[in-house]
Design a protein around this motif. Structure first.
Motif, mmCIF file in Angstrom:
data_model
loop_
_atom_site.group_PDB
_atom_site.id
_atom_site.type_symbol
_atom_site.label_atom_id
_atom_site.label_comp_id
_atom_site.label_asym_id
_atom_site.label_seq_id
_atom_site.Cartn_x
_atom_site.Cartn_y
_atom_site.Cartn_z
ATOM 1 N N GLN A 136 0.779 -1.246 0.017
ATOM 2 C CA GLN A 136 -0.021 0.054 -0.181
ATOM 3 C C GLN A 136 0.831 1.359 -0.029
ATOM 4 O O GLN A 136 0.246 2.221 -0.702
ATOM 5 C CB GLN A 136 -0.886 -0.142 1.428
ATOM 6 N N ARG A 148 3.259 10.177 -9.002
ATOM 7 C CA ARG A 148 2.813 10.692 -10.353
ATOM 8 C C ARG A 148 1.844 11.722 -10.170
ATOM 9 O O ARG A 148 1.769 12.462 -11.015
ATOM 10 C CB ARG A 148 1.910 9.399 -10.638
ATOM 11 N N TYR A 149 1.151 11.741 -9.169
ATOM 12 C CA TYR A 149 0.178 12.894 -9.064
ATOM 13 C C TYR A 149 0.755 14.138 -8.832
ATOM 14 O O TYR A 149 0.317 15.129 -9.639
ATOM 15 C CB TYR A 149 -0.641 12.453 -7.604
ATOM 16 N N LEU A 150 1.927 14.421 -7.991
ATOM 17 C CA LEU A 150 2.541 15.654 -8.086
ATOM 18 C C LEU A 150 3.719 15.811 -8.958
ATOM 19 O O LEU A 150 4.362 16.674 -8.685
ATOM 20 C CB LEU A 150 3.088 15.610 -6.380
ATOM 21 N N ILE A 181 3.785 1.648 -0.967
ATOM 22 C CA ILE A 181 4.615 1.753 -2.419
ATOM 23 C C ILE A 181 3.263 2.468 -3.353
ATOM 24 O O ILE A 181 3.868 3.247 -4.116
ATOM 25 C CB ILE A 181 5.232 0.599 -2.615
ATOM 26 N N ALA A 182 2.287 1.699 -3.413
ATOM 27 C CA ALA A 182 1.337 2.422 -4.163
ATOM 28 C C ALA A 182 1.158 3.832 -3.963
ATOM 29 O O ALA A 182 0.832 4.735 -4.871
ATOM 30 C CB ALA A 182 0.131 1.373 -4.182
ATOM 31 N N ALA A 183 1.031 4.148 -2.624
ATOM 32 C CA ALA A 183 0.729 5.391 -2.476
ATOM 33 C C ALA A 183 1.955 6.076 -2.621
ATOM 34 O O ALA A 183 1.996 7.368 -3.435
ATOM 35 C CB ALA A 183 0.514 5.549 -0.981
ATOM 36 N N GLN A 184 3.209 5.751 -2.530
ATOM 37 C CA GLN A 184 4.036 6.722 -2.709
ATOM 38 C C GLN A 184 4.135 6.946 -4.448
ATOM 39 O O GLN A 184 4.567 7.897 -4.743
ATOM 40 C CB GLN A 184 5.406 6.038 -2.424
ATOM 41 N N VAL A 185 3.872 5.649 -5.208
ATOM 42 C CA VAL A 185 3.955 5.634 -6.623
ATOM 43 C C VAL A 185 3.043 6.653 -7.151
ATOM 44 O O VAL A 185 3.116 7.643 -8.107
ATOM 45 C CB VAL A 185 3.926 4.564 -7.319
ATOM 46 N N PHE A 186 1.625 6.563 -6.574
ATOM 47 C CA PHE A 186 0.663 7.316 -6.781
ATOM 48 C C PHE A 186 0.914 8.833 -6.632
ATOM 49 O O PHE A 186 0.768 9.651 -7.476
ATOM 50 C CB PHE A 186 -0.742 7.070 -6.176
#
Lengths: 420, 479
Positions: free
Chosen positions: A253, A263-265, A255-260
Motif C-alpha cells: 500500500q 505521479r500525482y505531484l 509503495i502504491a501510495a508513494q508511486v501514486f
C-alpha cells in the motif's frame, strides 16, 4: 385549652408570637349516652371556637406586620399592660372575696366574740401538746439451727439368713457362662485381628493404586505440556506469518501510495514555478531592471531634451519679437518725422497700408508664439539641425539665464495684452 | 526489479481522494508560500500553513476608472463573501501606526500616498489575523504599474482581478450624480442608486472633484496607468462592462470570483450524462469518448451485450428482456460494476449515460463507490424531443437511418419505404418523458454539483459546453 401568649423570641426583640393549642376532643353531642355521667366528667363549659371566625387570627399578609417595633420603647408599654392585668386580677379576687357570704357586722354597741359550743371545752393554745414515748428491742441474736426432724418409728422388724450350698453349685453353674464369655472374647479378638489384617491389605492395594495413578498422571501431564507447547508454537508461527503478510500488504500500500503521489505531484514543481512567475514574484531581473532603472532615466533625459528645444524656440521667438519691435519703433519714428514734413493725404495710403501691415505683424507675432510649438513639432526633423546649432551656441547662456528668460516670457506675454 | 518498480495496483480510491480534497492545489499553495517566505523551520511553517487552511479565502483586486462603481461592487462583494475591504482611505486611516500617520500627512499635502508607504501599509494589513482568515478585497489598488510590481515582489498575489470598463462619456455623466453618505461611507447615485430612507437622503453630501473637467483628467490618468497594469496579471484578469445595472455587474463579478482557475492537477474525468430520451446523451457520450478517449458506458447497451454474449448475467437478464420488464436494480448494478472495475475504465475515465434513472439507483451507485466527478443535465423542451424522435425513420433495405427534418432521405422512392421504430411512437416517447421528469428533481438534488446545459442547440455547441464544464474546475459555492 386556652390560647396562650408565649414568648417565642426574647423580650429584647419585643416580638411575641401567639399560639393556640387545643386538645382534640369529640364534638359536643346532644343525644344522651349510656353512662354519660362517667364519659363526660365535669369540665368547664366548652369554649367552642372555629378559628376561621376567630378575631384573634391575623388575616391578610403578615409581611409588614410587626408585633412590636424593634426599639425597646414599647416594652414599658407591655410591662405597664402586665401591671394593669395583675392589678385587675387582684381586684377581681378581692371582688370575689367580697361576694362570699360573711357574717353580718355587729350591731351598734355589741361585739362579736368567738365561742366554743362543744361538749367539752378545748384549750386553744398556740403551743400544741406533745408527748414523747420510747421502746427498744434486744441486740440481734443468731437464729438457732432448725432441729432435725425424726419421725416416730412405725412398723414391725423381721430377719432371715441363707447358708452356703443351699442355693446353687458355683463350679457347675459357672462353666457355660465362662465358656460363652471366653469364647466371645476370643471371637471378638479374632475379629479384630482379621479386621486389622483386612485394613492393612486395603491400604496396601490403595498405595499400589495411587502409585499407578501417579504414574499415569505424570504421563498425562507430560502429554499436556507437549500439546501446549505445540499449540503455542503454532500460534506464534501463525502470528509471525500474519505479521509478515500484514507488513507485506502495508508495504504494498505504501509503495502504491508513494508511486501514486509521485505521479500525482509530478507536475507540481513546474506548476508552482509557473504560477509564481504568473503572479509576478519571479521576474526576469534584467527586464525588471530595465523597466525600473533604465526607462525612467531615459524618459527623464528625453524630457530634458525636449525642454531644451522648447526653451530654445521660446528664446528664438522672443528674439524675433524684439527685433521686430525695434524695427517697428524705428519705422514709426521715421514715419512720424516724415509725416511732420509731408501733407496728410499721402499718410493715409502708406498709413492705411502700414496699419494693416503692423496689425497682422503683431498678430502674426502673437500667433507665431502660440503656433510656434505645434508647427515646430510637426516639422521638427528638418528644422532640428538649425535649432540644434542655435542651441549649441546658446546652450551655456541658456542654462544660466533660464530664469531670466522665463521672467521675460512673462513680461512679453504681459506686453502682448496691452499691445493687442 | 525491486518492489518499487514492479507494476502496482493502485486503488482508485486514492485518485478520487486526491480529486475531492484538491490535494494538488493544496500542495501547490503550500510550496508557493514556502518559496516566498523561505522560513528557517520549514516543517513548522508548513504545519501552520496547513492549519490556517485559507487557500480558498477570497483575494480579489477590483480596478476601474472613477465612477465605474468599483467601491460599490467591492462593498457588496465584501458583505456577500464576508471578507475585508482595503482601500487607500481606510489603510491610511489606521490608528496606532506611525507608517499610517506619515502616509496621512503626505495625503493631506499631495492628495496621493507614495507607493513605497502604500505597499508597506498593504503588507501590514494583509498579514493581520482577519485578512488571513477571511481574505481581502483591494479596491482601486494598485493604481500604477509601479505599485503593481511592488505588491507582486512582496509576495501578495490576488486570485481574481476584476477590471470594470465603460465608455468615458458615460462615466463623466455618471460621476456628476455621485453622492456620499458621510456616516457610513456608502456611495449613492441620484439616478441609479437612490436610497429609500429619507434620513439618508437628507444627509448625503456632494463629494469633491466630480466636475467634468476633473473627471476627464482622472480618466486620462487612469487610462494611462491601466494599460500597463494589464500584463501584470495575465491569467486571472477579467474585464466586466460597467455600463450595465449595478446588480448585473455584481452578479457577473460574483460568478467570476467563485470560479477556480484551472490547475495542473491530474484529472480523470468520470462523467455522468442525465437527460430525457432524445436529449442527445448518446451522441455527446460518443463525441466525448472519441475526443478524450474516455470509455463510453451505455447502460442499455451493456445489458444487451451481456444477453448477446450469453454470459451468466446475460442468462439471468434474458427472461426480463423477453417479457419486456424492467431489469431489477441489483442486477444492473452488478453488470455495471463489472464493467467499471475494469482497468481501462479506471485508468482512462468513463462517460456513463442511461443509468441512474431514480434516486434509489443513484444511492446504490454511490454506495458502491462509483462517484462521478462531473454530472450534466441536458435540458430539452418536450416539443424538441418529440420532433427529434418521432421523425426518425429507418430504411429497411439499406439499413440507413434518416430523420425527416435534419437528414431527409434523398429520393422519394426511399422515403416511401421508410419505416418507424415502434419505440419512437409519440405515446411511447411521452411515457418515457413523464417517467424521467418524475425522477429528475430528486436526481438533481442528489447530485448537488451538477451542471445544467440547454440541450436544444446544435450538437457541437452542446459538446463545447460540456467540454468547458469538464475542463474548468467546479465553481465553489458560497457557504
Amino acid at each position: 385549652v386556652a390560647p396562650t401568649w408565649t414568648d417565642r423570641t426574647s423580650p429584647a426583640m419585643g416580638t411575641y408570637t401567639y399560639t393556640y393549642t387545643s386538645r382534640p376532643r369529640p364534638p359536643p353531642c346532644q343525644r344522651r349516652r349510656y353512662r354519660d355521667s362517667l364519659l363526660q366528667p365535669a369540665e368547664e363549659p366548652i369554649r367552642y371556637g372555629n378559628i376561621m371566625y376567630d378575631r384573634r387570627v391575623i388575616r391578610g399578609n403578615t409581611y409588614a406586620l410587626q408585633m412590636a417595633p424593634l426599639s425597646g420603647q414599647p416594652d414599658p408599654l407591655e410591662i405597664q399592660r402586665q401591671h394593669q392585668a395583675k392589678r385587675r386580677a387582684l381586684a377581681r379576687k378581692r371582688a370575689q372575696e367580697q361576694l362570699r357570704p360573711h357574717t353580718p357586722e355587729p350591731v351598734e354597741g355589741r361585739q362579736h366574740v368567738d365561742v366554743q359550743t362543744e361538749l367539752y371545752l378545748e384549750e386553744i393554745a398556740d403551743r400544741t401538746i406533745e408527748v414523747d414515748m420510747e421502746c427498744q428491742t434486744d441486740a440481734f441474736l443468731d437464729r438457732p439451727p432448725t432441729p432435725l426432724f425424726i419421725p416416730a418409728k412405725t412398723g414391725k422388724d423381721v430377719a432371715t439368713q441363707i447358708l452356703e450350698g443351699e442355693l446353687f453349685d458355683f463350679d457347675l453353674e459357672v462353666k457355660p457362662m465362662l465358656e460363652v464369655l471366653v469364647g466371645k472374647t476370643i471371637e471378638q479378638s479374632l475379629l479384630e485381628v482379621m479386621e486389622e489384617e483386612e485394613l492393612a491389605n486395603l491400604q496396601a492395594s490403595q498405595y499400589a493404586y495411587e502409585e499407578l495413578r501417579n504414574v499415569e498422571l505424570a504421563e498425562v501431564q507430560r502429554l499436556e505440556e507437549q500439546e501446549r507447547r505445540h499449540q503455542e508454537e503454532k500460534e506464534r508461527r501463525k502470528q509471525q506469518q500474519w505479521e509478515v503478510v500484514h507488513k507485506h500488504n502495508e508495504t504494498a500500500q505504501k509503495i502504491a501510495a508513494q508511486v501514486f503521489a509521485q505521479r500525482y505531484l509530478a507536475d507540481l514543481l513546474p506548476s508552482v514555478f509557473d504560477s509564481l512567475r504568473d503572479g509576478g514574484y519571479f521576474y526576469d531581473p534584467v527586464q525588471r531592471d530595465i523597466e525600473i532603472g533604465f526607462l525612467p532615466w531615459l524618459m527623464n533625459e528625453v524630457d530634458k531634451t525636449m525642454e531644451y528645444s522648447m526653451v530654445g524656440r521660446a528664446v528664438l521667438d522672443m528674439l524675433i519679437r524684439e527685433v521686430v519691435d525695434k524695427r517697428l519703433m524705428m519705422y514709426e519714428h521715421k514715419e512720424d518725422e516724415r509725416l511732420s514734413f509731408r501733407p496728410g493725404d499721402r499718410l493715409s495710403g502708406p498709413g492705411a497700408v502700414r496699419d494693416p501691415l503692423v496689425g497682422p505683424e503683431i498678430q502674426g507675432q502673437s500667433t507665431s508664439q502660440s503656433q510656434g510649438p505645434p508647427p515646430d513639432r510637426e516639422s521638427l526633423p528638418p528644422l532640428d539641425g538649425r535649432y540644434l546649432e542655435k542651441l549649441s551656441s546658446q546652450e551655456r547662456r541658456l542654462l544660466e539665464e533660464e530664469e531670466d528668460e522665463q521672467r521675460e516670457m512673462r513680461k512679453s506675454s504681459g506686453k502682448e495684452e496691452p499691445s493687442q | 526489479m525491486d518492489a518499487t518498480t514492479a507494476p502496482h495496483h493502485i486503488p482508485p480510491e486514492m485518485s478520487q481522494y486526491g480529486e475531492e480534497n484538491h490535494i494538488f492545489e493544496i500542495m501547490q499553495n503550500m510550496l508557493e508560500q514556502l518559496l516566498i517566505h523561505q522560513p528557517k523551520d520549514p516543517i513548522l511553517f508548513m504545519i501552520n500553513h496547513l492549519q490556517l487552511d485559507n487557500d480558498n479565502v477570497p483575494k480579489i483586486v477590483i480596478l476601474g476608472p472613477p465612477a465605474s462603481g468599483k467601491t460599490t461592487i467591492a462593498m457588496w462583494l465584501c458583505k456577500h463573501l464576508n471578507s475585508n475591504l482595503l482601500t487607500v482611505e481606510n489603510l491610511i486611516a489606521k490608528e496606532f501606526s506611525s507608517l499610517a500617520a506619515a502616509a496621512r500627512k503626505h495625503y493631506q499635502i499631495n492628495k496621493r500616498v507614495p507607493s513605497m508607504q502604500l505597499v508597506r501599509l498593504i503588507q501590514d494589513r494583509v498579514s493581520e489575523e482577519d485578512c488571513v482568515r477571511r481574505g481581502w478585497i483591494l479596491d482601486g489598488i494598485p493604481e500604477t504599474r509601479e505599485q503593481a510590481l511592488m505588491i507582486q515582489t512582496v509576495g501578495i498575489t490576488p486570485r481574481h482581478v476584476i477590471v470594470l470598463s465603460a465608455p468615458d462619456t458615460v462615466l463623466i455623466e455618471r460621476n456628476l450624480g455621485k453622492r456620499i453618505d458621510p456616516q457610513t461611507g456608502e456611495i449613492y447615485h441620484t439616478t441609479f442608486d437612490w436610497p429609500s430612507e429619507s434620513e439618508i437622503q437628507d444627509r448625503l453630501i456632494v463629494p469633491v472633484g466630480i466636475s467634468e473637467l476633473e473627471t476627464a483628467g482622472k480618466l486620462l490618468e487612469y487610462h494611462r496607468n491601466i494599460v500597463r497594469i494589464f500584463p501584470s496579471y495575465p491569467k486571472i484578469l477579467k474585464v466586466i462592462s460597467a455600463d450595465q445595472p449595478c446588480v448585473d455587474v455584481f452578479y457577473q463579478a460574483l460568478t467570476y470570483v467563485q470560479t477556480n482557475h484551472r490547475s495542473n492537477a491530474p484529472f480523470t474525468p468520470r462523467v455522468l450524462l442525465c437527460g430525457p430520451m432524445g436529449s442527445g446523451k448518446s451522441l455527446q457520450a460518443a463525441l466525448l469518448a472519441q475526443k478524450y478517449s474516455l470509455v463510453n458506458v451505455c447502460c442499455g447497451q451493456l445489458l444487451k451485450e451481456a444477453v448477446a454474449d450469453k454470459s451468466k448475467f446475460g442468462e439471468v437478464i434474458q427472461p426480463f428482456f423477453e417479457k419486456d420488464m424492467a431489469v431489477p436494480d441489483s442486477l444492473i448494478m452488478k453488470v455495471l460494476s463489472e464493467r467499471l472495475n475494469q482497468q481501462d475504465c479506471i485508468q482512462k475515465g468513463w462517460v456513463l449515460h442511461g443509468f441512474p434513472r431514480d434516486l434509489d439507483q443513484a444511492l446504490m451507485m454511490d454506495s458502491l463507490g462509483y462517484k462521478p466527478n462531473r454530472v450534466f443535465f441536458l435540458n430539452v423542451p418536450f416539443d424538441s424531443v418529440l420532433e427529434r424522435l418521432t421523425l426518425r425513420r429507418t430504411d429497411p433495405i439499406t439499413g440507413e437511418r434518416y430523420h425527416l427534418m435534419y437528414k431527409p432521405p434523398p429520393t422519394t422512392e426511399i422515403q416511401d419505404r421508410l419505416l418507424q421504430n415502434p419505440k419512437d411512437a409519440e405515446e411511447h416517447v411521452k411515457l418515457k418523458m413523464d417517467l424521467f421528469y418524475r425522477n429528475a428533481a430528486e436526481l438533481e438534488e442528489f447530485y448537488g454539483q451538477a451542471l445544467t446545459i440547454n440541450g436544444d442547440q446544435d450538437p457541437y455547441t452542446v459538446f463545447e459546453y460540456i467540454e468547458s464544464g469538464i475542463i474548468n474546475p467546479l465553481p465553489q459555492k458560497v457557504p
